[in-house]
Motif scaffolding. Structure first.
Motif: not given
Length: 438
Positions: A317-325, A347-358
């Protein structure tokens, strides 16, 4: 919005003004895998009700069939005629891109004189580490031939059991594989789990499955030592797969981020899935979430605040909750999530890269991810689904709150765990457009 499971498509996600309505939680991915496997390890017939219909479930069904089980649609589930302690030898199994399926069936293969595992997903599952499981099986007398500690692999048994040390550092699935194998071995198994144990919840789900199927065992409180005598028989009958918390956590986050009221039904408050904690995490972030009976109600649109949590208890659930974060004031940190690096993507580095696009400020360590939220995020661009169902869920959730539509590449990979995800959100009022990549 039904899609052929494997036809590639990109998805345009439109910002949602409101989400409201009722959804029944999809069947649990983890318990579907465990119950179908245990049913195949029974002699005779077991009815498994409400199994998931994801890509992973399909990969498992094919693997069990190859090894000699028959699975027939019946009522609201599958009637499984098991192979018990005698899976077919001399077969080749392709678990496709399903890590748990690969590992659990590799464990079962220790009962055969020869089984080969290959994967058509060389860039994903083909790169995921299996060496810890191979080492454990070798110590039990199984001949394991693999060039790099990954698939492809050929195993030659059978093993008679004994004591075994297995690392639980990179994944809990190696230990679970041995737990499923143990009762069918003449000498059973005494498992000693080594390293920094990750993902206690799935290990408890495995032990719970053994008890549902009549297998006796003893486990220390810290799960360091698990003793499963043999030989024992799995006893099936009639079992029902519980609702899925990891997939439902994404619906609950959607309901948190967007105004409206959504109700998710079929979530057992006493379930052993660690991702049940996502409800408490959302409450701590300031969401209006109520769990009554087996229904969770979320009233959305409230301001959220950051939290720091040990994410290892609710890995999926970490990635779904990262959307809340991403929309919470302050910096949210998920600690102790090293295992996320060994999933369908990092799911750590790739999530960081995608979130940085926002435009979000995101930092990482070897085993943590920190996200500083914003009250609003831009849209109007394309993000990468990384072939990962959980990543696609996270990006979809952010897209529901972005200022303009976003496009997610490779959205068909949602089918790995939750083929109805976009349909369920659509029923609640979300709008999507399917794009066929050029």
């Amino acid at each position: 919005m039904m899609h052929c499971m494997h036809a590639p498509f990109d998805l345009r996600v439109f910002p949602a003004a409101r989400l409201s309505g009722d959804v029944t939680a999809q069947p649990s991915k983890n318990y579907t895998t465990r119950f179908l496997l245990a049913a195949a390890l029974c002699e005779g017939d077991t009815l498994v009700r409400r199994p998931a219909t994801s890509d992973d479930a399909a990969a498992l069904k094919d693997g069990l069939t190859t090894l000699g089980a028959t699975l027939t649609p019946h009522q609201d589930g599958l009637l499984v005629r098991g192979f018990g302690a005698h899976p077919k030898s001399g077969t080749t199994v392709d678990p496709r891109n399903a890590g748990a399926v690969a590992r659990f069936l590799i464990g079962v293969a220790a009962l055969t004189t020869e089984t080969t595992f290959v994967t058509s997903h060389t860039e994903s599952l083909g790169k995921r580490p299996q060496g810890d499981l191979f080492d454990a099986l070798r110590s039990l007398g199984v001949v394991v031939e693999s060039e790099r500690g990954t698939l492809p692999v050929t195993l030659r048994g059978p093993s008679s059991g004994g004591a075994v040390h297995v690392s639980a550092e990179k994944s809990s699935q190696y230990a679970s594989a041995l737990m499923f194998l143990a009762p069918l071995l003449k000498g059973g198994l005494t498992l000693h789990l080594t390293g920094d144990i990750k993902s206690f919840a799935p290990l408890r789900q495995t032990l719970h499955t053994l008890s549902v199927f009549g297998v006796a065992f003893e486990a220390s409180d810290d799960l360091r030592t698990v003793t499963i005598p043999g030989p024992q028989a799995y006893r099936g009958g009639d079992v029902t797969v519980p609702g899925d918390y990891p997939g439902s956590s994404a619906l609950l986050v959607a309901g948190t981020l967007v105004p409206g009221e959504i109700r998710v039904h079929g979530l057992d408050p006493n379930d052993l899935q660690g991702e049940r904690a996502s409800i408490d995490v959302l409450k701590a972030m300031g969401a209006d979430v109520v769990h009554e009976g087996t229904t969770v109600t979320v009233r959305g649109g409230r301001p959220l605040k950051a939290v720091t949590r040990d994410g290892d208890t609710f890995t999926d659930a970490v990635q779904a909750l990262s959307a809340a974060a991403a929309f919470a004031s302050g910096t949210t940190t998920w600690e102790n999530v090293l295992t996320l690096r060994f999933k369908e993507c990092d799911r750590i580095s790739d999530t960081r890269r995608e979130l940085e696009k926002f435009g979000l400020h995101v930092t990482e360590t070897r085993d943590s991810l920190s996200i500083t939220g914003a009250s609003e995020v831009p849209g109007g661009f394309t993000v990468n689904g990384h072939g990962d169902h959980r990543m696609i869920m996270m990006l979809t959730l952010i897209g529901l709150r972005a200022s303009k539509p976003i496009v997610i590449t490779g959205a068909q990979h949602i089918a790995k765990s939750y083929p109805d995800f976009f349909d369920h959100l659509g029923e609640l009022g979300a709008t999507f457009e399917t794009l066929v990549p050029a």
